[in-house]
Design a protein around this motif. Sequence first.
Motif, short mmCIF file in Angstrom:
data_model
loop_
_atom_site.label_atom_id
_atom_site.label_comp_id
_atom_site.label_asym_id
_atom_site.label_seq_id
_atom_site.Cartn_x
_atom_site.Cartn_y
_atom_site.Cartn_z
N HIS A 101 27.50 18.67 -38.70
CA HIS A 101 27.83 17.00 -38.20
C HIS A 101 26.72 16.81 -37.15
CE1 HIS A 101 29.70 19.70 -35.39
NE2 HIS A 101 29.95 18.84 -34.63
N ARG A 102 26.48 15.44 -36.81
CA ARG A 102 25.68 15.13 -35.70
C ARG A 102 26.23 14.41 -34.57
NH1 ARG A 102 22.80 18.16 -37.96
NH2 ARG A 102 20.83 17.78 -39.21
N SER A 103 25.69 14.59 -33.52
CA SER A 103 26.13 13.84 -32.34
C SER A 103 25.40 13.34 -31.32
CB SER A 103 27.04 14.98 -31.42
OG SER A 103 26.22 15.98 -31.13
N THR A 104 25.46 12.25 -30.62
CA THR A 104 24.72 11.85 -29.79
C THR A 104 25.36 11.21 -28.33
OG1 THR A 104 22.74 10.20 -29.54
CG2 THR A 104 24.75 9.73 -30.66
N ALA A 105 24.81 10.97 -27.18
CA ALA A 105 25.41 10.30 -26.20
C ALA A 105 24.99 8.86 -25.84
CB ALA A 105 25.42 11.17 -25.05
N HIS A 106 25.89 8.02 -25.41
CA HIS A 106 25.51 6.99 -24.72
C HIS A 106 26.43 6.50 -23.40
CE1 HIS A 106 24.08 2.72 -24.73
NE2 HIS A 106 25.25 2.19 -24.78
N LYS A 107 26.04 6.13 -22.40
CA LYS A 107 26.64 5.89 -21.34
C LYS A 107 27.59 7.02 -21.11
CE LYS A 107 25.69 1.00 -20.47
NZ LYS A 107 26.41 -0.10 -19.89
N ASN A 108 29.00 6.88 -21.09
CA ASN A 108 29.90 7.70 -20.74
C ASN A 108 30.38 8.38 -21.98
OD1 ASN A 108 29.73 7.18 -18.10
ND2 ASN A 108 30.88 5.22 -18.41
N PHE A 109 29.92 8.21 -23.16
CA PHE A 109 30.49 8.56 -24.25
C PHE A 109 29.60 9.46 -25.14
CE2 PHE A 109 32.18 4.01 -23.48
CZ PHE A 109 33.45 4.18 -23.36
N ILE A 110 30.50 10.15 -25.74
CA ILE A 110 29.77 11.10 -26.90
C ILE A 110 30.34 10.52 -28.52
CG2 ILE A 110 29.76 13.63 -27.62
CD1 ILE A 110 29.86 14.49 -24.96
N PHE A 111 29.38 10.68 -29.27
CA PHE A 111 29.72 10.31 -30.72
C PHE A 111 29.54 11.55 -31.49
CE2 PHE A 111 28.84 6.36 -28.70
CZ PHE A 111 29.72 5.48 -29.12
N ALA A 112 30.70 11.93 -32.17
CA ALA A 112 30.47 12.91 -33.26
C ALA A 112 30.68 12.35 -34.65
CB ALA A 112 31.82 14.02 -33.15
#
Length: 585
Positions: free
Chosen positions: A377-388
């Motif tokens: 899978h891929r993941s990235t972060a933005h502000k206080n969040f992590i997206f998987a």
Amino acid sequence: MDEELPDGLLFKDQDFSSDLLRQLNRLRQSRILTDVSICTGPWEAPCHRTVLASSSPYFRAMFCSNFRESREAKVQLKGIDSATLERIILYVYTGEARITAETVLPLMEAASMLQYPKLLEACSSYLQSQLTPGNCLGMVRLSEVFSCEPLRRKAREVALTHFPEVAASADLKELCALELRDYLGDDGLCGEEEKVFEALMVWIKHDLQARKRHVQELFRQVRLQYVHPAFFHHFIANDALLQSSPPCRTILEAARRQMFSLHSTPSAPDLQLLWHVPPRNSYQDFLLLLGGRKDNQQTTRDVLLYDAQSGQWRSLAKLPARLYKASAVTLHRSVYLLGGMAVGAGKSEPSHSVYVFSLKLNQWRPGPPMLAARYSHRSTAHKNFIFAIGGIGEGHEVLGSMERYDSIGNAWERMAPMPVGVLHPAVAVKDQRLYLFGGEDVMQNPVRLIQVYHISRNTWFKMETRMIKNVCAPAVVLGERIVIVGGYTRRILAYDPQSNKFVKCADMKDRRMHHGAAVMGKKLYVTGGRRLTTDCSIEDLASFDCYDPETDTWTSQGQLPHKLFDHACLTLQCIPHSVTVPSGP
């Protein structure tokens, strides 16, 4: 050394001046030819006026002008004790002075008063060698009394470099508001912003009634954008003292919006300027490589750190488990390792697990598990969040699902699924949007799509494009563009979200995939991976390359410690002196 002259020889006796000084000292000790006594209280020392006048401007003015001391047999010096005056006179007649912790301050005061600059410099050098976080603030003040710039500079450097320890000293509480603001506002201060805030509050509360009027100007020195949001939420946002100040409340509200709101909300120009202050110079980017396949063997648990300043690789604490094709992302000065195929005990299965790494502690700890087990899978972060995003699930199906981790609430939640489930896309976040470029479908065919997720609206849309044909390629944000790095190709594409256009950059040397990429210091670094040779065979890489967007050129940074692919590559910003790691592999 003698010197040849056209008409003869210039003889130089290297020992003459020191022998002469020794003889003069013997004459003084025997009171021979002495013509003045230097006194402090009842204590006196016979001396030669000519020797004293030759040794310092102070005595020259005393004995070579029309002052009454030039004619008196005894001269009283006030403000110097007998032991110190004896050391001064011994220095005058021998050029030597023994400096210790007990003698340095009175000797320094006497050297300053009697105008012996080299002795003053020697005392300053001794004090510089004795500097500690506990005494450096006092040394700064002492240096100002004696106008001793080298000591002031060195003591201030210690205060800034060891600020967390200095903040715990009693001397910090005695600074005036202007002095504290000078320290807190310095770009060279080596300490997390949380420590800066704590030092400020300790100082104010030491004398609350007198100092609370300074809270606004001092609070503005705390660079809130680099404070951990959880710390801001629990210890800053609702502080009673800050809430009692209308200007501080305005700053707090602007910071709260910037940190926690997913909507872009412009602030007043001065607050925007405050928010965009760069990090302190003491912060440094480190490149981290996690896991992957090492030397084409089994999945490794290695974690490697690259220090760009020293050019050295070091080994950190190993991954808590052997995880194949896990994903990793940085958030709030920590690394989050998400999912992966758990390898071991004769079986392999997708994992829900999350592990959190602190570079400062060089330790891993468990985090809250994801809602869905996934790998590739891929993941990235933005502000206080992590997206998987996406990956392969427990039934070996291609997942189109996405979930989001809230680092403040410490919980995962399901978000809108992507329009087309793909594997191995290039992923990046820019301007409130999450971009998925390309990838491959369930039949391993390249997908020529850009899928865009609007973060605050929790909605997706997709765009078809012939420019995209990447698989197993990373993407990074470099300036105002998203750069897609290879992926079964040598091509580097820079995508401008504003114009929705691609620009080709200088190609890589090889057709590369399964590699890592990260940005440090406005440059792109690419690590390891696999390359397709001219005869279409696959070769593992240990290469380490750098792309400079200013010159649109690639340079080699040497080699990784070993061949590596399918690893996570990311940058983590921290203060070097707070990081303790073992030597390199």
